[in-house]
Enzyme design. Structure first.
Site, PDB file in Angstrom:
ATOM      1  N   CYS B  83       0.964  -1.319   0.077  1.00 38.91           N
ATOM      2  CA  CYS B  83      -0.044  -0.090   0.026  1.00 38.91           C
ATOM      3  C   CYS B  83       0.884   1.289  -0.154  1.00 38.91           C
ATOM      4  O   CYS B  83       0.450   2.270  -0.075  1.00 38.91           O
ATOM      5  CB  CYS B  83      -0.900   0.147   1.126  1.00 38.91           C
ATOM      6  N   SER B 206     -10.842   1.109   5.570  1.00 38.16           N
ATOM      7  CA  SER B 206     -10.921   1.839   4.469  1.00 38.16           C
ATOM      8  C   SER B 206     -11.590   0.713   3.281  1.00 38.16           C
ATOM      9  O   SER B 206     -11.355  -0.672   3.447  1.00 38.16           O
ATOM     10  CB  SER B 206      -9.574   1.968   3.988  1.00 38.16           C
ATOM     11  N   ILE B 208     -12.647  -1.000  -0.636  1.00 39.74           N
ATOM     12  CA  ILE B 208     -11.913  -1.469  -1.795  1.00 39.74           C
ATOM     13  C   ILE B 208     -12.375  -0.502  -2.736  1.00 39.74           C
ATOM     14  O   ILE B 208     -13.406  -0.313  -3.341  1.00 39.74           O
ATOM     15  CB  ILE B 208     -12.242  -2.877  -2.176  1.00 39.74           C
ATOM     16  N   LYS B 328      -9.771   6.030   4.790  1.00 33.38           N
ATOM     17  CA  LYS B 328     -11.255   5.328   5.257  1.00 33.38           C
ATOM     18  C   LYS B 328     -12.497   5.927   4.363  1.00 33.38           C
ATOM     19  O   LYS B 328     -13.285   5.167   4.005  1.00 33.38           O
ATOM     20  CB  LYS B 328     -11.557   6.098   6.598  1.00 33.38           C
ATOM     21  N   HIS B 332      -9.174   3.988  -0.856  1.00 32.13           N
ATOM     22  CA  HIS B 332      -7.915   3.312  -0.737  1.00 32.13           C
ATOM     23  C   HIS B 332      -7.681   2.709  -1.982  1.00 32.13           C
ATOM     24  O   HIS B 332      -7.606   1.284  -1.797  1.00 32.13           O
ATOM     25  CB  HIS B 332      -7.810   2.671   0.466  1.00 32.13           C
TER      26      HIS B 332
END
Lengths: 99, 383
Positions: B83, B206, B208, B328, B332
């Site tokens: 990430c 968070s 998808i 959030k 993300h």
């Protein structure tokens, strides 16, 4: 899915962690599982600490809700890991059981 | 260090079923190039931050996928760091400029996640974890749930304090038209939402998300195109690592890599954490923002929950955090997140953030995390 040779190689290491005792440091109950573990959800996973101070994450088996707490004593056991298809090699690994 | 953020471009974040990864990457790239005023043929290199496309769509070799569509023949690279892929791509692009190899660099962060079913995404994201964690049936929500339990046990952090992170970030997202979830939520909504991995609920997590961001970085420090005081520069850029296996950490309730990288980046910028007026941090789960506040030094260890609950990091507070809505609520798209954070701080420092503008902001910080903190990238930006 793991290839047969990686399953074989992983199985060589099981004996190094079998029958070890320790305690739960932290735990969680997994409700949304990754592929291969869906049929087991919800299931608890803990970071356990063995007597020699080594820590590792292990799925808990044969537990009651009262066992899900820090400092609960555990022993490592061999169990099947996840779910595989009919023509795939079954993978075994270490899990933890409250004692 | 003084690297100019010459141009920025950002797509809408969300479930963008009508757009491919390439559509998103190009949309952001063309916007950033146009914003920079630099001819695309003067781009010397393209760095693409992406984590998942090889696993879920079979598309590797992403650098030339982007350059060939842009119609340029410069050097191109795909950077993967879970990430933190976007933040790492920014960091490496800066190193290329500092080395004198490149003058103008395009950095693209892009991820297309909603083409795959959620259990496949959950599995693919676990590529950022250790083999032991995968064999134990852990997921990223579960790993962060373990950190949450550790923080609650050690410091008494409460579920309500965790929920305050989501409530604040949804409020910020309600002011951001590009956010995945541009609406407010209540504490009650977070506390009563579906359990993902105890004590983490759906609204602690968070989403998808599909999306892309792009920035043009330049060694050229002139202020062409923007009024004085609104030109933005990256003045600190640092990366640190920690164990890939969470269980091997000395502490489960802090990210050592955040502490190390932020110290380095702030030293490069000649600033202290008290100078930072705005920050975008990696709130993949609510506990992550609480730990970030503590590890960056905005508050003392163990007080992050109370610090956020008291409103210090909300718009109007002493140091607004995640004005974009954060991971959030803005969303993300994992490879894009680190680039989006740079874009949000740049937008704020340019004073073009509209309803979510932080008054008089001249210095900001970003924190982008890979895995459970095995990689952390920190950037400091200043006018």
């Amino acid at each position: 899915m793991s290839s047969p040779v990686t399953v074989w190689r992983h199985h060589q290491n099981i004996r190094n962690y079998l029958g070890k005792t320790g305690k739960i440091i932290v735990w969680t109950k997994v409700f949304i599982a990754p592929a291969g573990f869906e049929h087991e959800a919800p299931y608890p996973v803990a970071i356990v600490e063995f007597k020699d101070g080594f820590r590792m994450p292990l799925q808990l088996v044969e537990y009651g809700e009262k066992d899900l707490k820090p400092n609960r004593r555990i022993i490592t056991v061999v169990r099947k890991l996840g779910k595989v298809g009919l023509d795939e090699v079954i993978e075994y690994g270490i899990k933890a059981k409250p004692i | 260090m003084r690297i100019k953020v010459a141009g920025i471009g950002l797509t809408k974040f969300g479930e963008l079923w009508d757009k491919s990864l390439l559509d998103l990457a190009l949309e952001a790239s063309y916007e950033a190039i146009e914003d920079s005023g630099i001819d695309k043929n003067k781009i010397d290199a393209v760095f693409v931050g992406n984590m998942l496309i090889g696993k879920i769509a079979g598309q590797d070799h992403l650098g030339p996928v982007i350059t060939s569509s842009l119609g340029i023949n410069c050097a191109s690279f795909r950077i993967e760091g879970a990430c933190a892929s976007g933040g790492l791509a920014i960091h490496l692009a800066i190193q290329g400029i500092l080395a004198g190899t490149y003058k103008n660099v395009l950095v693209v962060g892009a991820e297309k996640m909603t083409d795959a079913p959620s259990h496949q995404i959950t599995w693919a994201l676990m590529g950022a974890s250790s083999s032991r964690e995968r064999k134990a049936g852990l997921t990223f929500p579960a790993l962060y749930a373990l950190m949450t339990q550790a923080h609650m046990q050690k410091y008494g952090t409460t579920r309500k304090e965790l929920a305050e992170v989501s409530v604040k970030n949804h409020y910020h997202a309600s002011l951001n038209k590009k956010a995945h979830y541009p609406f407010e939520i209540s504490i009650e909504k977070v506390l009563t939402s579906t359990s993902i991995s105890s004590p983490i609920t759906l609204f602690d997590s968070s989403p998808i998300t599909d999306g892309a961001g792009a920035v043009v970085l330049s060694a050229d420090t002139d202020s062409r195109g923007l009024p004085a005081g609104r030109q933005v520069f990256i003045t600190g850029s640092a990366v640190a690592s920690d164990t890939i296996d969470l269980a091997q950490r000395q502490s489960l309730s802090e990210l050592k890599a955040t502490q190390i990288a932020s110290k380095k980046a702030l030293e490069q910028a000649g600033a202290g954490i008290k100078d930072i007026q705005i920050a975008e941090v990696h709130d993949c789960f609510t506990i992550a923002e609480i730990m970030a506040m503590e590890d960056l030094g905005f508050c003392s260890k163990g007080t992050g929950g109370r610090f956020i609950a008291q409103g210090a990091t909300r718009l109007g507070g002493s140091c607004p955090v995640n004005t974009s809505g954060g991971l959030k609520a803005c969303g993300h798209p994992v490879g894009a997140t680190g680039v989006k954070q740079i874009i949000e701080i740049t937008t704020q420092l340019r004073k073009t953030a509209g309803a979510r503008q932080v008054k008089n902001a001249n210095i900001g910080l970003t924190q982008n995390v890979g895995g459970t903190g095995a990689t952390v990238v920190i950037h400091v930006l200043q006018t």
